[in-house]
Each structure stands twice: as C-alpha cells, then as structure tokens.
Design a protein around this motif. Structure first.
Motif, mmCIF file in Angstrom:
data_model
loop_
_atom_site.group_PDB
_atom_site.id
_atom_site.type_symbol
_atom_site.label_atom_id
_atom_site.label_comp_id
_atom_site.label_asym_id
_atom_site.label_seq_id
_atom_site.Cartn_x
_atom_site.Cartn_y
_atom_site.Cartn_z
ATOM 1 N N MET B 23 0.838 -1.195 0.000
ATOM 2 C CA MET B 23 0.000 0.000 0.000
ATOM 3 C C MET B 23 0.881 1.256 0.000
ATOM 4 O O MET B 23 1.955 1.277 0.603
ATOM 5 N N GLN B 32 -5.950 5.595 -1.343
ATOM 6 C CA GLN B 32 -7.040 4.667 -1.635
ATOM 7 C C GLN B 32 -7.507 4.766 -3.078
ATOM 8 O O GLN B 32 -8.128 3.848 -3.602
ATOM 9 N N THR B 33 -7.223 5.905 -3.709
ATOM 10 C CA THR B 33 -7.755 6.127 -5.061
ATOM 11 C C THR B 33 -6.634 6.012 -6.086
ATOM 12 O O THR B 33 -5.805 5.129 -6.001
ATOM 13 N N SER B 34 -6.630 6.900 -7.061
ATOM 14 C CA SER B 34 -5.663 6.772 -8.139
ATOM 15 C C SER B 34 -4.244 7.062 -7.631
ATOM 16 O O SER B 34 -4.012 8.049 -6.950
ATOM 17 N N PRO B 35 -3.297 6.184 -7.992
ATOM 18 C CA PRO B 35 -1.913 6.399 -7.538
ATOM 19 C C PRO B 35 -1.130 7.333 -8.466
ATOM 20 O O PRO B 35 0.031 7.602 -8.219
ATOM 21 N N TYR B 61 -2.814 -1.479 -6.864
ATOM 22 C CA TYR B 61 -3.077 -0.325 -7.746
ATOM 23 C C TYR B 61 -2.876 -0.765 -9.195
ATOM 24 O O TYR B 61 -1.813 -0.526 -9.781
ATOM 25 N N LEU B 64 -0.980 1.017 -12.117
ATOM 26 C CA LEU B 64 0.482 1.099 -12.193
ATOM 27 C C LEU B 64 1.053 0.046 -13.144
ATOM 28 O O LEU B 64 2.170 0.190 -13.630
#
Lengths: 307, 188
Positions: B23, B32-35, B61, B64
């Motif tokens: 994480m 928690q959302t877009s990385p 994610y 990625l």
C-alpha cells in the motif's frame, strides 16, 4: 541444411555468446564455419593505414598485421577451436557490413551468426541505445540468407533442437520466416510453434479496441493462417498455432519462454516494402534485446523458399 | 486493520512510502484512489520491503501495471510462484540504483542516465538476469546510490546518495525484470 556458416565477430567479449552458438552449429551440422573479422576502415583507397572503428586510432596495415589479428582471434577462441573440425579464421580490412556481405556472397553461406552489438553494457543502459548496431542493420537487410542474432548468453543447447517459434504477421517477409522455420523443424525433428499476436498495444493509432473487435481480429488471423500457411504444412504435423492479442514483442517473448524455445524466427520487417529498403523492424529489435535464445531474422527468400 | 507506519521517522514532504503490504502511504494516509498523483513523489521503502511487496503494490493499484508492458506478464508469473521461500542463495538484497554514464566515443559526447536493478552480495554487485522471479521475490529491496562513470572507466566510479520517485522505481524494476525469463529446461 547448413553446409556453410559465417560467424562475423569483433573478437571481443561482446561476441562470446554468439561464438558459442556458431561453434555449436558447426558441430551440429557438420558445417564449414568461417570465423570472420573486419578490421578498421581504410583512410583512403589502398591506404596502408587502418582506423580502429572503436578507439579511432590509426594503425599501419602490413603483411604481419593481418596475421597478428588472426593469431589474436585464435587465442580468443582457443577453447572453442579445440573441438572444431572445420573452421577457418579470416580477417580483412574494410567497412564491416560491406565485407561481411561480400564474404557471405563469395562463400554462398547458408547462415550468418552475429552478436547484436559491439559493447557489453548494463541492462539499464540498453534502454536508450540502439539494440541492433549499424553493422547488424545493414547485414540483416541485405543478406540473402537468414541472420541469427545473439544478444544474451544462449541458455539453450542447439545440439538438442526441441522447439522453434516462428512469429507471423502474414507479410511476405514473414512467409520467408515460416519456410525457414518449417525447413529447420523438418530437418531436426523439432516442434514448430507458429505464433501471431493481434496488436492491441497502447501505441497503436485509433480508439481502444473492444473485446468483440479483438475476437473478430483473432478470427481473421485464423482464416489467414488457414489460407496462407496451412497448405504449406502438408504432411508435417508436429506443429501448433497460437493466436492471441497483445503487444507483439511482449507476447512473442512470453510465448517463447512458455514453450522453452531454442530459436525464434521472425520476419526482418513487417511492412510490405522493398526488402532492399527495409530496416530491421522495432518488434524484431525488442525481441532480440530480451530473448534468452537466438533470434533469426529472415529478409530474403533465396535460401529458404520451398523447392 | 491498517498496519502502523514505522514510528522512527515522521512523514516528509513530497514523499510517498511503500509499505511491505504494497500500500502507498502519503503521510499518515493510505492512498485509496488513483496512484497517478504519487508517481512524481520521492519514494521511501518501509523496512522489510521485499520484491514481493513491489508486486503487491501493483496488485493493489492495477493502474500502475500500465507503466510497463511487461508488468502484466510478470504479475502472472508471481501468482504462479510459491507464497514464501523465494530467495536465492548468493543474493543478500536487491538494489535499485542509477548510473550516469559520460560517453566520449564513438559519436558525439553525451551523458546517459538510467536505472540499474541488481543484486548485492557481501558488498559486491551481482547481475540478476539469470535469476527467475521464484529466486527473487522474497529478497529485500533497497534504494541505492547514483554511480557516475566517466568515459567508460568502471574502476574509478563516483558514487552519490540519491533519491528516486515512484515512477522511476516501477519503471526501473519492470525494465530490468523484463530481461528475465531464462527457460528452466537448459542452463549452460
């Protein structure tokens, strides 16, 4: 199938992997192996001086110089020459690509073996550099026979051919690649793995391809295979066909790894242009960069067309 | 229950920490959302970070995975590897470093900058290309220095402490691992 093989070498550590494959092939096929090195370039026609293409230094060519170079080559490949029955060491002055092609033509070789580039370098360094050097580009374009490119230690044993992967894009050049792969498989009793990747890579132009469109393209590819390839297989049944979607070079590498390929055969270029004008395709380059087995580039049908 | 962040250091500005469970933590908040917004941030690896943690991050994610066309295939390989015990003897840790290569000949003088992902054993660098993922997943990963080579001299190399952003970490590791894939059948 291979009676004469030309191994074009810089006689530097960068060609060690290619050397092992070349000498392996000589033994496997009982072929005549030409271990060929091109040194410097003449500063003018018939000049007594050569320029080392790597360091830029000038040196004088005399009667002893070429012999000294050959002796150095014998020393470099001493351990491989020990088991070799039919190899010839040769060195000439000139422009490397031109001399390699001239030698290949003179001796009418069936195969050229080369390393991908002249420098040993980190994996990370290859990112922004040309994978395939200028000599390789010119040789692969004009050679009348297949050119086998080795860029990594060959972890497969050419004396024990088991699996040959042929990447197909249904172009004319890929037909030549297919015939070469088929001929080789028939000769050695290897399994022929025919692979086509339906290109849905992010770099393709146009909108995102839907799953339905992908399935249509896969079906079309299957029809092309049935129409263009299947008739030539005739009674040869030791093959499989796989067609799936993805970025072509990624999928070919994945497929070759999965099938434990000993050799990947590919068309020199994908576009339908005059073979004399085509440069090595980006897919071939990407595969050459990462493949853990040799990659054969086929551009001209001269040595591979069915009889 | 979220794991505690390591209390030894407070969060730094413009830094994203990758936890051992994969994480991303921006300060004391888990992303928690877009990385995507974290790609440009300086990356910090939680102690105990292993290569498997890297793939856990890409699993957590999925966006990625689009950084490299090889990541989806690598993820497949990871799923087929054992859940533990994936470490080769002869490798103490894996290190992502950077190389700055000043090249004078042939061609015009130029500077090339690229990432290097390699093994470390007893202080020596080890090339990891021959190793499969099943030999690397449970080995610790660290961020290494920038090595500056001048005109091909690999003996006198200048070393500097350096920083990496998240994109460089993902791209650098994926690029290096895309060269792996030696068939198991025959190793000469």
């Amino acid at each position: 199938m291979f009676t004469k093989i030309l191994f074009a070498t810089t006689a530097s550590p960068a060609c060690d992997n290619a050397a092992k494959v070349a000498f392996d092939l000589e033994l496997k096929w009982d072929a005549k192996l030409f271990v060929f090195h091109v040194l410097g370039i003449p500063s003018r026609g018939f000049s007594p001086f050569v320029t080392d293409v790597r360091t830029g230094e000038s040196d004088q060519v005399d009667g002893d110089y070429i012999d000294w170079v050959k002796e150095e080559m014998r020393t470099t490949y001493a351990s491989l020459l020990k088991d070799s029955d039919n190899s010839v060491i040769d060195a000439v002055v000139g422009v490397p690509a031109r001399e390699i092609l001239r030698k290949a033509r003179e001796e009418d070789v069936d195969l050229i073996v080369m390393g991908a580039h002249t420098r040993e370098e980190d994996v990370g360094a290859t990112r922004y550099r040309q994978v395939v050097g200028s000599t390789m580009q010119k040789v692969a374009k004009s050679a009348r026979c297949p050119v086998v490119i080795i860029s990594r230690p060959c972890t497969t044993c050419w004396k024990l051919f088991s699996h040959i992967v042929v990447g197909l894009d249904f172009s004319k050049a890929s037909a030549s690649a297919f015939f070469f792969g088929l001929k080789l498989c028939k000769e050695v009793g290897a399994r022929l793995h025919l692979f086509h990747a339906v290109d849905i890579s992010a770099n393709s132009n146009g909108p995102v391809t839907s799953q339905q469109e992908i399935e249509v393209k896969i079906k079309e590819a299957r029809h092309k295979f049935d129409r263009l390839i299947l008739p030539h297989l005739k009674d040869f049944d030791n093959y499989e066909v796989e067609i799936w979607e993805g970025t072509p070079y990624v999928e070919i590498l994945k497929f070759a790894r999965d099938r434990q390929a000993d050799l990947i055969v590919m068309a020199h270029h994908a576009r339908e242009i005059d073979p004399e004008k085509a440069w090595l395709g980006s897919t071939v380059e990407q595969v050459v960069l990462r493949a853990s087995c040799p990659v054969a580039s086929v551009n001209h049908p001269d040595k591979v067309a069915p009889q | 229950m979220p794991k505690d962040l390591c209390p030894a250091r407070g969060p730094s500005m413009n830094t994203v920490r990758i936890r051992t469970d994969g994480m991303l933590a921006d300060g004391d908040r888990v992303v928690q959302t877009s990385p995507l917004g974290c790609l440009g941030l300086k990356v910090d690896l939680e102690p105990g970070f292993i290569l498997r943690s890297f793939f856990a991050m890409v699993t957590a994610y999925p966006l990625l995975a689009e950084v490299s066309p090889f990541l989806p295939a690598l993820m497949e390989q990871v799923r087929s590897c054992p859940a533990s015990g994936c470490s080769a003897s002869g490798l103490q840790r894996l290190q992502l470093g950077r190389a700055v290569d000043m090249i004078g000949f042939p061609g015009p003088p130029r500077l090339e900058i690229y990432t290097v992902f390699q093994g470390i054993d007893l202080g020596n660098t080890v090339e990891i290309k021959p190793y499969g993922l099943e030999d690397l997943l449970d080995i610790g990963v660290e961020l290494g220095p920038t090595r500056h080579m001048v005109f091909g001299d690999k003996v006198d190399v200048f070393e500097f402490a350096s920083v990496f952003n998240l994109f460089e970490l993902i791209d650098g590791i994926a690029w290096s691992l895309s060269f792996h894939g030696t068939p198991r059948q025959c190793r000469i």
